[in-house]
Motif scaffolding. Sequence first.
Motif, mmCIF file in Angstrom:
data_model
loop_
_atom_site.group_PDB
_atom_site.id
_atom_site.type_symbol
_atom_site.label_atom_id
_atom_site.label_comp_id
_atom_site.label_asym_id
_atom_site.label_seq_id
_atom_site.Cartn_x
_atom_site.Cartn_y
_atom_site.Cartn_z
ATOM 1 N N MET A 162 0.836 -1.201 0.000
ATOM 2 C CA MET A 162 0.000 0.000 0.000
ATOM 3 C C MET A 162 0.872 1.253 0.000
ATOM 4 N N PRO A 163 0.552 2.258 -0.825
ATOM 5 C CA PRO A 163 1.343 3.491 -0.822
ATOM 6 C C PRO A 163 1.140 4.271 0.461
ATOM 7 N N GLU A 164 2.132 5.040 0.829
ATOM 8 C CA GLU A 164 1.998 5.935 1.972
ATOM 9 C C GLU A 164 1.050 7.060 1.612
ATOM 10 N N THR A 165 0.165 7.420 2.519
ATOM 11 C CA THR A 165 -0.783 8.503 2.257
ATOM 12 C C THR A 165 -0.319 9.784 2.930
ATOM 13 N N LEU A 166 -0.792 10.893 2.406
ATOM 14 C CA LEU A 166 -0.394 12.197 2.933
ATOM 15 C C LEU A 166 -0.982 12.449 4.318
ATOM 16 N N PHE A 167 -2.141 11.889 4.578
ATOM 17 C CA PHE A 167 -2.786 12.077 5.869
ATOM 18 C C PHE A 167 -3.764 10.925 6.070
ATOM 19 N N PRO A 168 -4.080 10.602 7.319
ATOM 20 C CA PRO A 168 -5.018 9.499 7.581
ATOM 21 C C PRO A 168 -6.459 9.954 7.400
ATOM 22 N N LEU A 169 -7.311 9.021 7.001
ATOM 23 C CA LEU A 169 -8.747 9.255 6.957
ATOM 24 C C LEU A 169 -9.416 8.503 8.103
ATOM 25 N N PRO A 170 -10.566 8.972 8.549
ATOM 26 C CA PRO A 170 -11.258 8.257 9.634
ATOM 27 C C PRO A 170 -11.610 6.835 9.222
ATOM 28 N N GLU A 171 -11.564 5.937 10.183
ATOM 29 C CA GLU A 171 -12.020 4.578 9.938
ATOM 30 C C GLU A 171 -13.523 4.591 9.668
ATOM 31 N N PRO A 172 -14.013 3.675 8.811
ATOM 32 C CA PRO A 172 -15.460 3.653 8.546
ATOM 33 C C PRO A 172 -16.247 3.348 9.813
ATOM 34 N N LEU A 173 -17.376 4.009 9.952
ATOM 35 C CA LEU A 173 -18.262 3.767 11.081
ATOM 36 C C LEU A 173 -18.850 2.367 10.975
ATOM 37 N N THR A 174 -19.015 1.700 12.100
ATOM 38 C CA THR A 174 -19.634 0.378 12.117
ATOM 39 C C THR A 174 -20.881 0.417 12.987
ATOM 40 N N ILE A 175 -21.870 -0.410 12.611
ATOM 41 C CA ILE A 175 -23.142 -0.458 13.323
ATOM 42 C C ILE A 175 -23.207 -1.756 14.124
ATOM 43 N N PRO A 176 -23.508 -1.690 15.413
ATOM 44 C CA PRO A 176 -23.681 -2.926 16.184
ATOM 45 C C PRO A 176 -24.796 -3.792 15.600
ATOM 46 N N VAL A 177 -24.651 -5.095 15.777
ATOM 47 C CA VAL A 177 -25.650 -6.066 15.335
ATOM 48 C C VAL A 177 -26.121 -6.847 16.554
ATOM 49 N N GLU A 178 -27.427 -6.915 16.744
ATOM 50 C CA GLU A 178 -27.974 -7.635 17.892
ATOM 51 C C GLU A 178 -27.506 -9.092 17.878
ATOM 52 N N GLY A 179 -26.928 -9.537 19.005
ATOM 53 C CA GLY A 179 -26.506 -10.919 19.143
ATOM 54 C C GLY A 179 -25.152 -11.241 18.545
ATOM 55 N N GLU A 180 -24.442 -10.242 17.998
ATOM 56 C CA GLU A 180 -23.137 -10.469 17.370
ATOM 57 C C GLU A 180 -22.086 -9.587 18.033
ATOM 58 N N THR A 181 -20.856 -10.088 18.072
ATOM 59 C CA THR A 181 -19.753 -9.257 18.550
ATOM 60 C C THR A 181 -19.167 -8.422 17.409
ATOM 61 N N ALA A 182 -19.166 -8.978 16.197
ATOM 62 C CA ALA A 182 -18.688 -8.231 15.025
ATOM 63 C C ALA A 182 -19.749 -7.211 14.607
ATOM 64 N N GLU A 183 -19.296 -6.076 14.074
ATOM 65 C CA GLU A 183 -20.214 -5.011 13.684
ATOM 66 C C GLU A 183 -20.239 -4.843 12.172
ATOM 67 N N PHE A 184 -21.261 -4.172 11.675
ATOM 68 C CA PHE A 184 -21.513 -3.994 10.246
ATOM 69 C C PHE A 184 -20.845 -2.707 9.781
ATOM 70 N N PRO A 185 -19.835 -2.772 8.896
ATOM 71 C CA PRO A 185 -19.178 -1.549 8.427
ATOM 72 C C PRO A 185 -20.028 -0.835 7.366
ATOM 73 N N ILE A 186 -20.140 0.472 7.506
ATOM 74 C CA ILE A 186 -20.959 1.245 6.573
ATOM 75 C C ILE A 186 -20.164 1.537 5.302
ATOM 76 N N GLY A 187 -20.737 1.139 4.165
ATOM 77 C CA GLY A 187 -20.170 1.476 2.867
ATOM 78 C C GLY A 187 -20.918 2.659 2.272
ATOM 79 N N ARG A 188 -21.691 2.368 1.241
ATOM 80 C CA ARG A 188 -22.497 3.417 0.605
ATOM 81 C C ARG A 188 -23.881 3.485 1.253
ATOM 82 N N ILE A 189 -24.485 4.674 1.194
ATOM 83 C CA ILE A 189 -25.829 4.873 1.739
ATOM 84 C C ILE A 189 -26.726 5.390 0.617
ATOM 85 N N PHE A 190 -27.686 4.560 0.215
ATOM 86 C CA PHE A 190 -28.684 4.941 -0.779
ATOM 87 C C PHE A 190 -29.998 5.219 -0.069
ATOM 88 N N CYS A 191 -30.747 6.205 -0.548
ATOM 89 C CA CYS A 191 -32.018 6.573 0.075
ATOM 90 C C CYS A 191 -33.103 6.629 -0.990
#
Length: 232
Positions: free
Chosen positions: A1-30
């Motif tokens: 991976m190339p070095e980046t000029l600055f870091p970007l925020p990690e993608p937000l994740t949504i908790p899932v009932e009954g799971e320890t792993a969370e759902f990462p948010i990609g695109r949002i369509f409405c």
Amino acid sequence: MPETLFPLPEPLTIPVEGETAEFPIGRIFCVGRNYAAHAAEMGVEVDREAPFYFTKSSANAMLSGGSAPYPPGTENFHYEMELALAIGKPVFRATAQEARAAIYGYGCALDMTRRDLQIRERKKQRPWDLGKDLEQGAVFAPLTKAEDWGPVADQRIWLTLDDEIKQEATLAELIWSVEEIICHLSGFYHLRPGDLILTGTPAGVGPTQPGQEINGGITGLSPISLRLIDPA
């Protein structure tokens, strides 16, 4: 991976009932105008030929239970309560069966809207981005897996503002079903895990002020809440 000029925020994740792993948010369509009564209150007709869409940036999402400042540039900031679909499998040009299989889970969501800016741009036949894609303008409650909730039917959907009921309907009032939405949208995009689809809001949308508390729910799903605070 190339070095980046600055870091970007990690993608937000949504908790899932009954799971320890969370759902990462990609695109949002409405989906726009997917309840007839809401279209009527906005002074427009429902397009029954096909659904239409706008998008929100994943960077502008937040989780339920937090506080958000009243946004700049508006004097008419509205709540919109919605059912969110969480995509868990790649799907393209889906059949109804493939659309159902692609749904990982469901959740409550808020599509917060600078209504004055949306209407201003709509009258000029311009995009709605300033009205719709705003910081902390997409709010998500924890997800429930599809197999744990069952099919979308006549579940109640509602929203309160400072404990006063403002929106109340059932999911049976959706003009375009969740399968129809995924089938149609996947004809234009390769939908992939992490994508979220907000399915539209019932009638009763309205303005908010700093200090007010929004709460909403859909039968069988985790509720959603947001407190508005003074502008940053």
